[in-house]
Design a protein around this motif. Structure first.
Motif, short mmCIF file in Angstrom:
data_model
loop_
_atom_site.label_atom_id
_atom_site.label_comp_id
_atom_site.label_asym_id
_atom_site.label_seq_id
_atom_site.Cartn_x
_atom_site.Cartn_y
_atom_site.Cartn_z
N ASP A 20 49.16 40.68 44.02
CA ASP A 20 48.26 41.84 44.06
C ASP A 20 47.04 41.49 44.91
OD1 ASP A 20 46.27 43.77 43.50
OD2 ASP A 20 47.17 44.19 41.55
N VAL A 21 47.00 42.05 46.14
CA VAL A 21 45.90 41.72 47.05
C VAL A 21 44.56 42.25 46.55
CG1 VAL A 21 47.28 41.37 49.14
CG2 VAL A 21 46.50 43.67 48.55
N THR A 22 44.55 43.35 45.82
CA THR A 22 43.29 43.87 45.28
C THR A 22 42.73 42.93 44.23
OG1 THR A 22 43.94 46.15 45.73
CG2 THR A 22 42.20 45.83 44.09
N LYS A 23 43.59 42.43 43.35
CA LYS A 23 43.15 41.46 42.33
C LYS A 23 42.59 40.20 42.99
CE LYS A 23 45.95 41.80 38.45
NZ LYS A 23 47.04 41.34 37.59
N GLN A 63 48.34 41.67 54.08
CA GLN A 63 48.48 43.11 53.80
C GLN A 63 47.14 43.77 53.47
OE1 GLN A 63 51.49 42.62 50.68
NE2 GLN A 63 53.01 43.41 52.14
N PRO A 64 46.15 43.67 54.36
CA PRO A 64 44.83 44.23 54.08
C PRO A 64 44.86 45.74 53.83
CG PRO A 64 45.02 43.60 56.39
CD PRO A 64 46.23 43.07 55.69
N GLU A 65 45.84 46.41 54.34
CA GLU A 65 45.94 47.86 54.14
C GLU A 65 46.24 48.23 52.69
OE1 GLU A 65 50.04 46.35 54.82
OE2 GLU A 65 48.13 45.94 55.81
N LYS A 66 46.71 47.27 51.90
CA LYS A 66 47.04 47.54 50.49
C LYS A 66 45.87 47.31 49.54
CE LYS A 66 52.01 46.84 50.69
NZ LYS A 66 53.15 46.12 50.09
N VAL A 67 44.76 46.77 50.04
CA VAL A 67 43.60 46.53 49.18
C VAL A 67 42.98 47.87 48.78
CG1 VAL A 67 41.28 45.54 49.06
CG2 VAL A 67 43.12 44.28 50.20
N LYS A 68 42.76 48.04 47.50
CA LYS A 68 42.09 49.23 46.99
C LYS A 68 40.59 48.98 47.11
CE LYS A 68 45.94 50.06 43.94
NZ LYS A 68 46.45 49.78 42.60
N ARG A 69 40.02 49.46 48.19
CA ARG A 69 38.63 49.14 48.54
C ARG A 69 37.64 49.58 47.47
NH1 ARG A 69 38.26 50.17 55.03
NH2 ARG A 69 40.08 48.92 55.54
N ASP A 70 37.85 50.73 46.86
CA ASP A 70 36.91 51.20 45.83
C ASP A 70 36.89 50.27 44.63
OD1 ASP A 70 35.98 53.34 47.29
OD2 ASP A 70 37.35 54.80 46.38
N GLU A 71 38.03 49.67 44.30
CA GLU A 71 38.08 48.73 43.18
C GLU A 71 37.34 47.44 43.53
OE1 GLU A 71 41.94 48.20 41.37
OE2 GLU A 71 42.38 50.35 41.55
N VAL A 72 37.43 47.01 44.77
CA VAL A 72 36.70 45.82 45.21
C VAL A 72 35.21 46.14 45.23
CG1 VAL A 72 36.32 44.21 47.12
CG2 VAL A 72 38.65 44.90 46.51
N LYS A 73 34.87 47.29 45.76
CA LYS A 73 33.47 47.74 45.83
C LYS A 73 32.83 47.75 44.44
CE LYS A 73 31.04 51.62 47.97
NZ LYS A 73 31.24 52.88 48.65
N GLY A 74 33.60 48.14 43.43
CA GLY A 74 33.11 48.23 42.07
C GLY A 74 32.71 46.91 41.45
N ILE A 75 33.11 45.80 42.04
CA ILE A 75 32.76 44.47 41.53
C ILE A 75 31.30 44.14 41.81
CG2 ILE A 75 33.22 41.99 41.89
CD1 ILE A 75 35.37 43.40 40.29
N VAL A 76 30.75 44.68 42.89
CA VAL A 76 29.36 44.38 43.29
C VAL A 76 28.42 45.25 42.44
CG1 VAL A 76 27.72 44.32 45.21
CG2 VAL A 76 30.15 43.85 45.63
N PRO A 77 27.55 44.61 41.64
CA PRO A 77 26.77 45.37 40.66
C PRO A 77 25.57 46.13 41.21
CG PRO A 77 26.23 43.06 40.48
CD PRO A 77 27.35 43.18 41.50
N PHE A 78 25.07 45.76 42.40
CA PHE A 78 23.84 46.38 42.90
C PHE A 78 23.97 46.73 44.37
CE2 PHE A 78 22.37 43.13 39.79
CZ PHE A 78 21.94 44.01 38.81
#
Length: 123
Positions: A20-23, A63-78
């Motif tokens: 899972d590239v997003t994980k 497979q960078p196209e498979k990354v769910k960018r919004d889920e990665v973005k959500g990790i950054v708190p500020f």
């Protein structure tokens, strides 16, 4: 106002079961953040709110196209956050254990986090 760069930090993350590239990307971002203390932004840049910063996240993974960018973005708190994905990282054959995930692929992602703050032109 001009955006000034204050921090660049690198992190690595892996999904050991399932590819899972997003994980893996989320774990890479967490790894980079775990080694960053932003006290200089308050002490030197004189920001009063951590949401004044802008964070650029660049993820290298298979497979960078498979990354769910919004889920990665959500990790950054500020701050305001942008996420870019590029080809990089690595994947290798691992061990299939259905209780831990689907498939037998280990996937590794790397993340570069760059933190900027808007500063007066005279600084």
């Amino acid at each position: 106002m001009k955006r000034k760069r204050f921090i660049v930090e690198i992190g690595m993350g892996a999904d050991l079961h399932g590819g899972d590239v997003t994980k893996a990307a989320q774990r890479a971002v967490k790894d980079a953040m775990s080694r960053s203390c932003l006290c200089g932004l308050f002490d030197i840049a004189k920001i009063s709110d951590p949401n004044q910063m802008h964070v650029e996240v660049r993820i290298g993974c298979p497979q960078p196209e498979k990354v769910k960018r919004d889920e990665v973005k959500g990790i950054v708190p500020f701050g305001s956050v942008t996420v870019e994905t590029v080809l990089g990282g690595i994947d290798v054959k691992g061990l299939h254990l259905p209780a831990l995930g689907e498939g037998d692929t280990i996937v590794v992602a790397v993340a570069a986090l760059t933190v900027y703050v808007e500063m007066p032109q005279t600084v």
